[in-house]
Write a protein that holds these residues in place. Structure first.
Motif, mmCIF file in Angstrom:
data_model
loop_
_atom_site.group_PDB
_atom_site.id
_atom_site.type_symbol
_atom_site.label_atom_id
_atom_site.label_comp_id
_atom_site.label_asym_id
_atom_site.label_seq_id
_atom_site.Cartn_x
_atom_site.Cartn_y
_atom_site.Cartn_z
ATOM 1 N N ILE A 22 51.763 39.957 44.025
ATOM 2 C CA ILE A 22 50.421 39.827 45.026
ATOM 3 C C ILE A 22 49.033 40.692 44.828
ATOM 4 C CG2 ILE A 22 48.777 39.515 47.175
ATOM 5 C CD1 ILE A 22 52.305 39.551 48.390
ATOM 6 N N GLU A 23 48.182 40.437 43.888
ATOM 7 C CA GLU A 23 47.163 41.873 43.654
ATOM 8 C C GLU A 23 45.974 41.778 44.884
ATOM 9 O OE1 GLU A 23 46.746 42.347 40.212
ATOM 10 O OE2 GLU A 23 47.862 41.062 39.320
ATOM 11 N N GLU A 77 44.359 39.819 47.308
ATOM 12 C CA GLU A 77 44.979 38.849 47.178
ATOM 13 C C GLU A 77 45.709 37.735 48.881
ATOM 14 O OE1 GLU A 77 45.888 36.572 42.963
ATOM 15 O OE2 GLU A 77 46.832 38.382 43.600
ATOM 16 N N THR A 78 45.819 36.812 49.050
ATOM 17 C CA THR A 78 47.062 36.816 49.975
ATOM 18 C C THR A 78 48.311 36.129 49.356
ATOM 19 O OG1 THR A 78 46.136 33.779 49.892
ATOM 20 C CG2 THR A 78 44.857 34.911 51.389
ATOM 21 N N GLN A 88 47.248 32.573 47.243
ATOM 22 C CA GLN A 88 47.056 32.638 46.388
ATOM 23 C C GLN A 88 47.623 33.483 45.232
ATOM 24 O OE1 GLN A 88 43.913 34.895 47.710
ATOM 25 N NE2 GLN A 88 42.818 33.393 48.489
ATOM 26 N N ALA A 89 48.092 34.273 45.290
ATOM 27 C CA ALA A 89 48.755 34.887 44.085
ATOM 28 C C ALA A 89 50.106 34.037 43.381
ATOM 29 C CB ALA A 89 49.061 36.350 45.345
ATOM 30 N N ARG A 115 48.185 31.994 41.203
ATOM 31 C CA ARG A 115 47.880 31.942 39.791
ATOM 32 C C ARG A 115 49.035 32.388 39.709
ATOM 33 N NH1 ARG A 115 48.262 37.067 38.904
ATOM 34 N NH2 ARG A 115 48.653 38.035 41.082
#
Length: 136
Positions: free
Chosen positions: A42-43, A46-47, A50-51, A54
Motif C-alpha cells: 500500500i503506497e 492509498e486505501t 486502491q492499492a 493498482r
C-alpha cells in the motif's frame, strides 16, 4: 533496531468454479518461489482497495472488483514485519499476464494448502478452506 512495518494487500480471486488464483513469487525477491495471493504494498495516501486494484493492474493487467475482507495477518520476517490484509475479488476485465510472478495456477480450495505458501498468507487460507467447505 526496529524492523520496518510493511503494509500489503492480497486478492483472493475466484473463478466461476470457485477455484482460487495462486501466484508464485519470482526467484529474485524476498520469499523466492513461495506462493501468495496477488497484490502488493500500500503506497502513501492509498486505501487498501486502491492499492489492490493498482497492484493487480501492474502485476497481471487485471481490472478487479473487491469484495469482502477475509482477514488481516501480521507476520515477522527477517526483512521486516508484514501486515497483510486479504480480500475476495473478481476479475472485471483483462487477461492474466504475469509481469511480476514466476507462475500462476487456479487451485481448488481443498487443494490450496498443498502449495508452499508465504507464511503471512496461511491464516487467510485456513479461512478460505472453512468458507468453501460451508458452501458445498
Amino acid at each position: 533496531m526496529t524492523k520496518k512495518r510493511i503494509y500489503v494487500v492480497g486478492a483472493v480471486i475466484e473463478d466461476e468454479d470457485n477455484n482460487i488464483l495462486c501466484a508464485q513469487r519470482p526467484d529474485n525477491k524476498n520469499l523466492a518461489l513461495k506462493w501468495e495471493f496477488p497484490g502488493g504494498k500500500i503506497e502513501k495516501d492509498e486505501t487498501p482497495a486502491q492499492a489492490l486494484k493498482r497492484e493487480l493492474i501492474e502485476e497481471m493487467t487485471l481490472d478487479i472488483s473487491i469484495g469482502e475482507k477475509i482477514t488481516t495477518t501480521v507476520y515477522e520476517y527477517d526483512f521486516g514485519i508484514v501486515e497483510l490484509t486479504t480480500y475476495y475479488a473478481k476479475i472485471i476485465k483483462g487477461d492474466i499476464q504475469l509481469l511480476e510472478h514466476a507462475q500462476m495456477k487456479w487451485v481448488k480450495p481443498e487443494e490450496i494448502e498443498k502449495l508452499d505458501w508465504a507464511p503471512a498468507d496461511i491464516p487467510a487460507i485456513e479461512i478460505i478452506k472453512q468458507k468453501s467447505g460451508n458452501r458445498v
